[in-house]
Design an enzyme around this catalytic site. Structure first.
Site, PDB file in Angstrom:
ATOM      1  N   HIS A  97       0.832  -1.204   0.000  1.00 41.59           N
ATOM      2  CA  HIS A  97       0.000   0.000   0.000  1.00 41.59           C
ATOM      3  C   HIS A  97       0.867   1.254   0.000  1.00 41.59           C
ATOM      4  O   HIS A  97       0.929   1.967  -0.986  1.00 41.59           O
ATOM      5  CB  HIS A  97      -0.956  -0.001   1.203  1.00 41.59           C
ATOM      6  CG  HIS A  97      -1.819   1.220   1.272  1.00 41.59           C
ATOM      7  ND1 HIS A  97      -2.066   1.881   2.437  1.00 41.59           N
ATOM      8  CD2 HIS A  97      -2.479   1.892   0.299  1.00 41.59           C
ATOM      9  CE1 HIS A  97      -2.862   2.919   2.188  1.00 41.59           C
ATOM     10  NE2 HIS A  97      -3.125   2.936   0.896  1.00 41.59           N
ATOM     11  N   HIS A 116      -1.834   1.102   7.918  1.00 41.03           N
ATOM     12  CA  HIS A 116      -3.290   1.217   7.738  1.00 41.03           C
ATOM     13  C   HIS A 116      -3.949  -0.149   7.862  1.00 41.03           C
ATOM     14  O   HIS A 116      -5.030  -0.374   7.347  1.00 41.03           O
ATOM     15  CB  HIS A 116      -3.593   1.870   6.386  1.00 41.03           C
ATOM     16  CG  HIS A 116      -2.761   3.100   6.135  1.00 41.03           C
ATOM     17  ND1 HIS A 116      -1.627   3.076   5.364  1.00 41.03           N
ATOM     18  CD2 HIS A 116      -2.880   4.357   6.608  1.00 41.03           C
ATOM     19  CE1 HIS A 116      -1.067   4.281   5.355  1.00 41.03           C
ATOM     20  NE2 HIS A 116      -1.808   5.074   6.101  1.00 41.03           N
TER      21      HIS A 116
HETATM   22  S1  FES Z   1       1.038   1.102   4.299  1.00 42.93           S
HETATM   23 FE1  FES Z   1       0.239  -0.852   4.764  1.00 42.93          FE
HETATM   24  S2  FES Z   1      -1.898  -0.589   4.726  1.00 42.93           S
HETATM   25 FE2  FES Z   1      -1.102   1.351   4.239  1.00 42.93          FE
END
Ligand code: FES
Length: 167
Positions: A97, A116
């Site tokens: 992500h 997140h």
């Molecule tokens: S950096 Fe891993 S869920 Fe956003």
């Protein structure tokens, strides 16, 4: 479609595309047309089977020292698993992500992101089981030799933050 995994579907698509290119152009031109899609990964020794304990992560790096990852012995055969029991897998530990470092939760056997809260399943090829990422966790292509040495020879998804997995 429900019977095949996403990666298997994508592999099939890639092969179909490569095959179409080979049909459209033959001879040296065909090889030149297909070659740019191939990536030459280094074959790095990561550990030995004897170094691993069931459900205890072993930190590694692949394809270079700036790409942290983990080896896991899961205790039963899993997707992409190698070794005598087909239970050894390896993954990048950079969240796809936004690049936070992942940690392994041995209780539910997931790789988790503190950024997140995305969660990835190492027993299912790194499939995201919850969260924000738009791709699954990059899994290593592993090989175990006759001495139990575990070698990484590729990665099945693009590592976070890179334009290419091999610099
Ligand atoms: S950096 Fe891993 S869920 Fe956003």
């Amino acid at each position: 479609m429900a019977e095949i995994g996403r990666r298997q579907f994508l592999r099939g698509g890639a092969l179909a595309t490569a095959g179409a290119a080979a049909v459209a152009v033959s001879g040296p031109e065909a090889r030149a047309a297909v070659a740019p899609a191939r990536v030459a990964y280094p074959a790095n020794r990561l550990a030995n089977i004897a170094d691993l304990t069931v459900n205890e992560p072993l930190d590694v790096a692949y394809p270079d020292d700036d790409a942290p990852g983990v080896l896991l012995k899961l205790g039963h055969p899993v997707e992409g698993g190698v070794g005598p029991e087909g239970d050894v897998v390896g993954f990048s530990t950079i969240c796809p992500h936004k690049g936070y470092p992942l940690f392994y939760n041995a209780e539910d056997r997931t790789l988790n992101c503190p950024g997140h809260f995305s969660r990835f399943d190492p027993e299912a090829g790194g499939q995201q089981v919850w969260g924000q990422a738009t791709q699954n966790l990059p899994q290593y292509v592993l090989r175990v030799d006759d001495d139990g040495e575990i070698h990484a020879e590729g990665v099945d998804e693009l590592l976070y933050g890179r334009l290419s997995n091999v610099l």
